[in-house]
Design a protein around this motif. Structure first.
Motif, PDB file in Angstrom:
ATOM      1  N   ASP A 107       0.837  -1.212   0.000  1.00  0.00           N
ATOM      2  CA  ASP A 107       0.000   0.000   0.000  1.00  0.00           C
ATOM      3  C   ASP A 107       0.867   1.256   0.000  1.00  0.00           C
ATOM      4  N   CYS A 108       2.022   1.214   0.673  1.00  0.00           N
ATOM      5  CA  CYS A 108       2.930   2.366   0.632  1.00  0.00           C
ATOM      6  C   CYS A 108       3.414   2.583  -0.803  1.00  0.00           C
ATOM      7  N   ALA A 109       3.959   3.772  -1.050  1.00  0.00           N
ATOM      8  CA  ALA A 109       4.381   4.117  -2.411  1.00  0.00           C
ATOM      9  C   ALA A 109       5.835   3.724  -2.657  1.00  0.00           C
ATOM     10  N   GLY A 158       5.252   3.985  -8.134  1.00  0.00           N
ATOM     11  CA  GLY A 158       4.565   2.765  -8.528  1.00  0.00           C
ATOM     12  C   GLY A 158       3.257   2.528  -7.812  1.00  0.00           C
ATOM     13  N   PRO A 159       2.738   1.312  -7.917  1.00  0.00           N
ATOM     14  CA  PRO A 159       1.444   0.976  -7.327  1.00  0.00           C
ATOM     15  C   PRO A 159       1.403   1.256  -5.821  1.00  0.00           C
ATOM     16  N   CYS A 160       0.372   1.972  -5.396  1.00  0.00           N
ATOM     17  CA  CYS A 160       0.188   2.276  -3.978  1.00  0.00           C
ATOM     18  C   CYS A 160      -1.298   2.501  -3.733  1.00  0.00           C
ATOM     19  N   ILE A 161      -1.663   2.646  -2.490  1.00  0.00           N
ATOM     20  CA  ILE A 161      -3.073   2.869  -2.184  1.00  0.00           C
ATOM     21  C   ILE A 161      -3.496   4.241  -2.710  1.00  0.00           C
ATOM     22  N   ALA A 162      -4.637   4.287  -3.396  1.00  0.00           N
ATOM     23  CA  ALA A 162      -5.103   5.519  -4.030  1.00  0.00           C
ATOM     24  C   ALA A 162      -5.995   6.313  -3.080  1.00  0.00           C
ATOM     25  N   THR A 222      -3.318  -0.288  -5.179  1.00  0.00           N
ATOM     26  CA  THR A 222      -3.070  -1.620  -4.621  1.00  0.00           C
ATOM     27  C   THR A 222      -4.294  -2.174  -3.886  1.00  0.00           C
ATOM     28  N   TYR A 223      -5.042  -1.309  -3.226  1.00  0.00           N
ATOM     29  CA  TYR A 223      -6.205  -1.755  -2.454  1.00  0.00           C
ATOM     30  C   TYR A 223      -7.304  -2.287  -3.374  1.00  0.00           C
ATOM     31  N   ALA A 224      -7.553  -1.605  -4.463  1.00  0.00           N
ATOM     32  CA  ALA A 224      -8.692  -1.928  -5.314  1.00  0.00           C
ATOM     33  C   ALA A 224      -8.455  -3.118  -6.235  1.00  0.00           C
ATOM     34  N   ASP A 225      -7.203  -3.418  -6.566  1.00  0.00           N
ATOM     35  CA  ASP A 225      -6.910  -4.461  -7.551  1.00  0.00           C
ATOM     36  C   ASP A 225      -6.317  -5.691  -6.869  1.00  0.00           C
ATOM     37  N   GLU A 226      -7.189  -6.508  -6.299  1.00  0.00           N
ATOM     38  CA  GLU A 226      -6.742  -7.680  -5.532  1.00  0.00           C
ATOM     39  C   GLU A 226      -6.042  -8.707  -6.395  1.00  0.00           C
ATOM     40  N   ALA A 227      -6.455  -8.844  -7.636  1.00  0.00           N
ATOM     41  CA  ALA A 227      -5.852  -9.852  -8.511  1.00  0.00           C
ATOM     42  C   ALA A 227      -4.397  -9.527  -8.826  1.00  0.00           C
ATOM     43  N   ARG A 228      -4.057  -8.252  -8.752  1.00  0.00           N
ATOM     44  CA  ARG A 228      -2.729  -7.835  -9.194  1.00  0.00           C
ATOM     45  C   ARG A 228      -1.782  -7.480  -8.053  1.00  0.00           C
ATOM     46  N   PHE A 229      -2.336  -6.986  -6.922  1.00  0.00           N
ATOM     47  CA  PHE A 229      -1.477  -6.449  -5.873  1.00  0.00           C
ATOM     48  C   PHE A 229      -1.867  -6.926  -4.477  1.00  0.00           C
ATOM     49  N   PHE A 230      -0.871  -7.008  -3.607  1.00  0.00           N
ATOM     50  CA  PHE A 230      -1.110  -7.201  -2.185  1.00  0.00           C
ATOM     51  C   PHE A 230      -1.490  -5.852  -1.570  1.00  0.00           C
ATOM     52  N   SER A 231      -2.249  -5.899  -0.477  1.00  0.00           N
ATOM     53  CA  SER A 231      -2.653  -4.673   0.201  1.00  0.00           C
ATOM     54  C   SER A 231      -2.801  -4.940   1.690  1.00  0.00           C
ATOM     55  N   TYR A 232      -2.026  -4.226   2.485  1.00  0.00           N
ATOM     56  CA  TYR A 232      -2.128  -4.349   3.940  1.00  0.00           C
ATOM     57  C   TYR A 232      -3.503  -3.895   4.424  1.00  0.00           C
ATOM     58  N   ARG A 233      -3.972  -2.767   3.934  1.00  0.00           N
ATOM     59  CA  ARG A 233      -5.240  -2.229   4.419  1.00  0.00           C
ATOM     60  C   ARG A 233      -6.404  -3.127   4.020  1.00  0.00           C
ATOM     61  N   ARG A 234      -6.375  -3.682   2.836  1.00  0.00           N
ATOM     62  CA  ARG A 234      -7.443  -4.594   2.419  1.00  0.00           C
ATOM     63  C   ARG A 234      -7.473  -5.823   3.331  1.00  0.00           C
ATOM     64  N   ALA A 235      -6.293  -6.365   3.628  1.00  0.00           N
ATOM     65  CA  ALA A 235      -6.217  -7.517   4.524  1.00  0.00           C
ATOM     66  C   ALA A 235      -6.736  -7.157   5.908  1.00  0.00           C
ATOM     67  N   TYR A 242      -2.616 -12.146   7.949  1.00  0.00           N
ATOM     68  CA  TYR A 242      -1.350 -11.931   7.258  1.00  0.00           C
ATOM     69  C   TYR A 242      -1.594 -11.226   5.928  1.00  0.00           C
ATOM     70  N   TYR A 243      -0.510 -10.777   5.315  1.00  0.00           N
ATOM     71  CA  TYR A 243      -0.607 -10.174   3.988  1.00  0.00           C
ATOM     72  C   TYR A 243       0.736 -10.318   3.286  1.00  0.00           C
ATOM     73  N   GLY A 244       0.703 -10.299   1.962  1.00  0.00           N
ATOM     74  CA  GLY A 244       1.925 -10.417   1.196  1.00  0.00           C
ATOM     75  C   GLY A 244       2.521  -9.051   0.854  1.00  0.00           C
ATOM     76  N   ARG A 245       3.710  -9.062   0.301  1.00  0.00           N
ATOM     77  CA  ARG A 245       4.384  -7.846  -0.128  1.00  0.00           C
ATOM     78  C   ARG A 245       4.878  -7.997  -1.556  1.00  0.00           C
ATOM     79  N   GLN A 246       4.708  -6.924  -2.343  1.00  0.00           N
ATOM     80  CA  GLN A 246       5.289  -6.884  -3.685  1.00  0.00           C
ATOM     81  C   GLN A 246       6.587  -6.090  -3.643  1.00  0.00           C
ATOM     82  N   ILE A 247       7.304  -6.113  -4.755  1.00  0.00           N
ATOM     83  CA  ILE A 247       8.624  -5.490  -4.773  1.00  0.00           C
ATOM     84  C   ILE A 247       8.773  -4.576  -5.989  1.00  0.00           C
ATOM     85  N   ALA A 248       9.508  -3.487  -5.772  1.00  0.00           N
ATOM     86  CA  ALA A 248       9.915  -2.584  -6.865  1.00  0.00           C
ATOM     87  C   ALA A 248      11.429  -2.660  -6.954  1.00  0.00           C
TER      88      ALA A 248
END
Length: 252
Positions: A107-109, A158-162, A222-235, A242-248
Motif C-alpha cells: 500500500d505504501c508508495a 509505482g502501485p500504492c493505495i489511491a 493496490t487496495y482496489a486491484d486484488e488480482a494484481r497487488f497485495f494490500s495491507y489495508r485490504r487484509a 497476514y498479507y503479502g508484499r510486492q517489490i519494486a
C-alpha cells in the motif's frame, strides 16, 4: 520471466527496473503469488523462489539488496552486495553495476529514481510516515553524493493505495497541515471526521519540491486491484491475519 507481472515506467526507459505485482509467484493462500516479504508468515522457500524470479525478470544475475524497512527517512548507499544483510532504512542508492535495489510495499508508495547521465539509481519506500519525514529528500541527497543532479533525476511512483481507498481521520490531516498548511490539498472529505488522502500526489509533490522535474505517477491502486497487488489495508479490513508484499526493483 514468463508469468511475472513487471510494470515499467516510460520515464525510466533504458534503466533496468520494474514494479512487480503478485502474479507469477509460487506462494499459496493469503500470500498467493509473488510474495517477497521475508517477514511475512509464508514458507521461506517460497519467498526465496519468488525473490529469485523477481531478479530474473528485471536484471538476471544481479545481486539483490533490500532494506529492513522501518518507515523512516533514512537512505543507505550500497557499494557492494550485502548478501543477507538488510540495513534498517527505507531507501537505497547505488552507482555500481550488477546491484539490484529492492523496496517492498503493500500500500505504501514505491519510488524508483535514476540519473542516467551520472549512472546513479535509487529506490525509496514512501509510506505516509516516511513521505512526510522526507524519505525522498534523503534519497535524492544520497544520489547527489554519488554525482547525480536533481534536474537530471527522473522518478516513477509505482502501485500504492489511491485516494479513493485511503480513508484517514482528523488527527492524520492535522499532522500534515501542521507541517505545511498547503498539504490540505491532498485531502478530500469523506464521512464526518474523516478524509481521503492522496499519497501518490503528496509523494510527487515532495519530489518536485526537491528539484526533480520529471515525475511519473502510474496511478495504480493496490487496495482496489486484488488480482494484481497485495494490500495491507485490504487484509486488515477483512480481518485477515497476514498479507503479502510486492517489490519494486531498479539497478544498473
Amino acid at each position: 520471466m514468463t508469468g511475472v507481472d513487471v510494470i515499467r515506467a516510460r520515464s525510466l526507459d533504458g534503466v533496468a527496473h520494474g514494479f512487480l505485482g503478485r502474479r507469477g509467484g509460487v506462494s499459496a493462500g493469503i500470500h498467493g503469488g509473488l510474495n517477497v516479504g521475508l517477514g511475512s508468515e509464508d514458507d521461506p522457500a517460497a519467498v526465496a523462489e519468488n525473490r529469485a524470479r523477481a531478479v530474473a525478470a528485471v536484471l538476471p544475475g544481479a545481486a539483490l539488496t533490500t532494506c529492513y524497512q522501518i518507515h523512516s527517512a533514512d537512505a543507505v548507499t550500497v557499494t557492494a552486495p550485502l548478501g543477507d544483510i538488510r540495513p534498517h532504512a527505507d531507501a537505497l542508492v547505488t552507482n555500481r553495476p550488477g546491484l539490484l535495489l529492492g523496496i517492498l510495499t503493500a500500500d505504501c508508495a514505491p519510488v524508483l529514481l535514476a540519473d542516467i547521465e551520472a549512472g546513479v539509481v535509487g529506490a525509496a519506500h514512501a509510506g505516509w510516515k516516511g513521505a512526510i519525514g522526507g524519505v525522498t529528500d534523503a534519497t535524492i541527497a544520497a544520489m547527489r553524493a554519488l554525482g547525480a543532479q536533481p534536474e537530471r533525476i527522473v522518478a516513477a511512483i509505482g502501485p500504492c493505495i489511491a485516494r479513493r481507498s485511503y480513508e484517514v481521520d482528523d488527527a492524520f490531516l492535522t499532522r500534515f497541515a501542521a507541517a505545511d498548511r498547503a498539504n490540505e490539498r491532498f485531502f478530500s472529505e469523506a464521512r464526518p471526521g474523516h478524509y481521503r488522502f492522496d499519497l501518490e500526489a503528496y509523494v510527487a509533490h515532495r519530489l518536485a519540491q526537491a528539484g526533480v522535474t520529471r515525475v511519473e505517477a502510474l496511478g495504480l491502486d493496490t487496495y482496489a486491484d486484488e488480482a494484481r497487488f497485495f494490500s495491507y489495508r485490504r487484509a486488515a479490513h477483512r480481518g485477515e491475519p497476514y498479507y503479502g508484499r510486492q517489490i519494486a526493483l531498479i539497478g544498473l
